[in-house]
Scaffold this motif. Structure first.
Motif, PDB file in Angstrom:
ATOM      1  N   THR A  24       0.808  -1.073   0.100  1.00  0.00           N
ATOM      2  CA  THR A  24      -0.090   0.000   0.127  1.00  0.00           C
ATOM      3  C   THR A  24       0.741   1.058  -0.033  1.00  0.00           C
ATOM      4  N   ILE A  25       0.237   2.109  -0.335  1.00  0.00           N
ATOM      5  CA  ILE A  25       0.827   3.708  -0.189  1.00  0.00           C
ATOM      6  C   ILE A  25      -0.242   4.711   0.231  1.00  0.00           C
ATOM      7  N   ASP A  26       0.211   5.572   1.051  1.00  0.00           N
ATOM      8  CA  ASP A  26      -0.543   6.661   1.785  1.00  0.00           C
ATOM      9  C   ASP A  26       0.119   7.982   2.011  1.00  0.00           C
ATOM     10  N   ALA A  27      -0.451   8.974   1.815  1.00  0.00           N
ATOM     11  CA  ALA A  27       0.116  10.137   1.890  1.00  0.00           C
ATOM     12  C   ALA A  27      -0.505  11.063   2.948  1.00  0.00           C
ATOM     13  N   VAL A  70      -0.655  15.020   3.937  1.00  0.00           N
ATOM     14  CA  VAL A  70      -0.163  16.429   3.554  1.00  0.00           C
ATOM     15  C   VAL A  70      -0.388  17.573   4.699  1.00  0.00           C
ATOM     16  N   VAL A 113      -3.802  19.444   5.092  1.00  0.00           N
ATOM     17  CA  VAL A 113      -4.932  18.934   4.841  1.00  0.00           C
ATOM     18  C   VAL A 113      -5.038  17.630   5.765  1.00  0.00           C
ATOM     19  N   HIS A 114      -4.106  16.641   6.063  1.00  0.00           N
ATOM     20  CA  HIS A 114      -4.546  15.706   6.874  1.00  0.00           C
ATOM     21  C   HIS A 114      -3.664  15.985   8.521  1.00  0.00           C
ATOM     22  N   ALA A 149       9.677   5.481   3.471  1.00  0.00           N
ATOM     23  CA  ALA A 149       9.005   6.852   3.333  1.00  0.00           C
ATOM     24  C   ALA A 149       9.324   7.925   2.490  1.00  0.00           C
ATOM     25  N   SER A 150       8.795   8.661   1.776  1.00  0.00           N
ATOM     26  CA  SER A 150       9.189   9.738   0.961  1.00  0.00           C
ATOM     27  C   SER A 150       8.771  11.118   1.768  1.00  0.00           C
ATOM     28  N   ALA A 169       8.549  15.074   1.776  1.00  0.00           N
ATOM     29  CA  ALA A 169       8.709  16.359   0.641  1.00  0.00           C
ATOM     30  C   ALA A 169       8.699  17.557   2.120  1.00  0.00           C
ATOM     31  N   THR A 224       4.842  10.719   2.661  1.00  0.00           N
ATOM     32  CA  THR A 224       4.139   9.608   1.710  1.00  0.00           C
ATOM     33  C   THR A 224       4.833   8.192   2.111  1.00  0.00           C
ATOM     34  N   THR A 281       5.057   3.909   2.293  1.00  0.00           N
ATOM     35  CA  THR A 281       4.368   2.582   1.445  1.00  0.00           C
ATOM     36  C   THR A 281       4.932   1.622   2.264  1.00  0.00           C
TER      37      THR A 281
END
Lengths: 336, 336
Positions: free
Chosen positions: B53-56, B58, B61-62, B97-98, B100, B142, B144
């Motif tokens: 899975t992948i989840d972001a 932001v 927003v979140h 994890a990415s 930004a 983000t 995964t």
């Protein structure tokens, strides 16, 4: 796993259905993929070691939508992530993508973006099997890719005595970007460079050729000198580029295009990334056909350029050079 | 695979070294993990089917950094992604994890963020083995996650006659967020709700208990009614919540907290996500200990709330209800 961000749920759900259609459906029938879009997670079958990467492309940092079609933006985000799999000497298994979209981002743009992703996925035989949608104030695309490799190629395997190999080209994408930044009317050579920036191709077939031949490999995304520094650090070696070999490896469109923009082609090649070439090292006798020798690996550390008998350091302050700068100045580097 | 974004290379490289330290190093010794941070991709061993899975998350927003410590932001981004693995009845294998990051984002904040990620990863036995750094104007995370499951639990397995099960609680996180938005001085009950919003726990152990018992499962992240609609659509069934059973399942802090904020606890529970409860269905005789029955699965489609003899639709327009709205109005839904 494809999942709406908080708020705006119904339209997000519609988007997911649209994305599923745009991805063409073929991804569900790819080998090893049991469940694609539409559940909490994708389900895959796997045998043997996996390589796994994640890469992000952010609007106004990694791309600019006035210089790229939306298809290009989706294409290059996907290929950039897949390039890490090529650098491991691996075969792609599948990808997931998380799209962070501004509230006003139209479905028409989204379709073009996703079709670009799907095109890249198809071209690299790396099905895009799901992902995530989130709201954001700036557009970004984060792609995670899984691949298979029995013996993944690492950055840490370079040994003194290895040849240094370039697979693919470096500098053209950076030059293409420079041409766009300067808003010049592009010549044929610069058009080639711009095309390489817009539509990079991961070196998957060449990466597979490196298996059993290269001792270390990396994909060139941060710049040739910078990525060589990763190999040097991870392997505990010095990487030495040979100026005349490197110059001989530069393609005509890079030489012509650099001259038109009054840039030093060697510096462009050393600093340029985003062509997604591969940089590898291995025994000269085992050099694969696609690899061009551009230097060697020695005892020591750091990254140097050999110009005649001088060794010019390419690490540290080189980082702050601009492409306009003259070639790196002489330095009391150790001689061979 | 941990990779600097374009530009600012040296400081990005320093950040990667710091992150590696903050992640404590234990991730490299986790079972199945051959190579963690520091190469083009992570390398894992795997046997059997994988879920992925992948989840972001932001900024603005979140999450909002004035309502959360940086540790919390890292923690909840990681747990939110891992929750998808719980919903598949799977055991986490590892995460990437990415990040930004805005240019001004300090290393001190980054350390707190990464330590929060590491804490969640440790708590869920899901080593964070690498990732990516990119520049952005807004912060986003983000994640995964890969997991193992011999027979992953899908959304599509619900059958008419199944009981509907809630595992964990719903609504408290949404109520905690509402308390923060209204800047009330939180009571003990609301403090519990805020804590649940700040530090969600994926229901991994409970997800494993569902194996061989549940026919379908999903994690509740978009809201109980919205996520039930995913099961209904994927399984081709109607999902019916029983109002009295659902009310009986609500914890005291939700009932007290909702009363303090003048909100309808049932609506909060039906709309609330981000507690990362699990919603599942299965035969009553196979209900696991952790599951509370809150309704049933019938022939048909859509999501309804049974209030006495009436069936109130919870799909479509319900989506636009605010938590302040009175309970959904009566509708000529089909009676049982």
């Amino acid at each position: 796993m494809v999942r709406a961000g908080r708020g705006g749920v119904s339209s997000e759900f519609d988007k997911i259905a649209l994305i599923e259609r745009w991805l063409t459906g073929s991804e569900k029938r790819a080998p090893g993929i049991r469940i694609g879009i539409g559940d909490d997670a994708a389900v895959l079958s796997s045998r043997g070691p996996l390589v796994w990467t994640i890469d992000a492309q952010v609007d106004n940092v990694h791309f600019r939508d006035d210089w790229l079609a939306w298809e290009d933006i989706g294409y290059r985000a996907t290929q950039a992530a897949i390039s890490d799999i090529a650098a491991m000497g691996a075969r792609p298994l599948a990808a997931l993508a998380s799209l962070a979209l501004p509230a006003h981002f139209s479905d028409a743009k989204l379709e073009r973006l996703v079709r670009g992703q799907a095109e890249a996925a198809h071209r690299s035989a790396c099905p895009l099997i799901g992902g995530n949608l989130a709201r954001a104030s700036e557009l970004s695309i984060t792609t995670t890719v899984l691949g298979h490799a029995k013996k993944p190629l690492l950055r840490s395997g370079a040994r003194p005595g290895d040849e240094l190999w370039l697979i693919g080209e470096v500098g053209a994408a950076a030059l293409g970007l420079a041409a766009l930044e300067r808003r010049v009317r592009p010549s044929r050579a610069l058009k080639s460079c711009i095309a390489r920036w817009r539509r990079p191709e991961p070196r998957l077939a060449e990466g597979l050729q490196l298996r059993g031949r290269a001792r270390a490999a990396i994909d060139v995304s941060d710049g040739l000198a910078g990525d060589a520094a990763h190999i040097a650090a991870a392997s505990g070696v010095r990487v030495l580029f040979d100026e005349s070999l490197l110059l001989a490896a530069l393609p005509p469109h890079l030489l012509e295009g650099a001259a038109e923009l009054d840039l030093d082609p060697l510096t462009v090649a050393l600093r340029g990334g985003e062509d997604y070439a591969l940089l590898a090292s291995g025994a000269a006798a085992r050099r694969p056909r696609a690899a061009v020798p551009i230097g060697r690996v020695e005892r020591g550390k750091g990254v140097y350029l050999q110009r005649g008998r001088r060794h010019l350091p390419l690490s540290g302050s080189f980082d702050h050079f601009s492409m306009r700068a003259p070639a790196p100045r002489a330095h009391a580097g150790k001689k061979k």
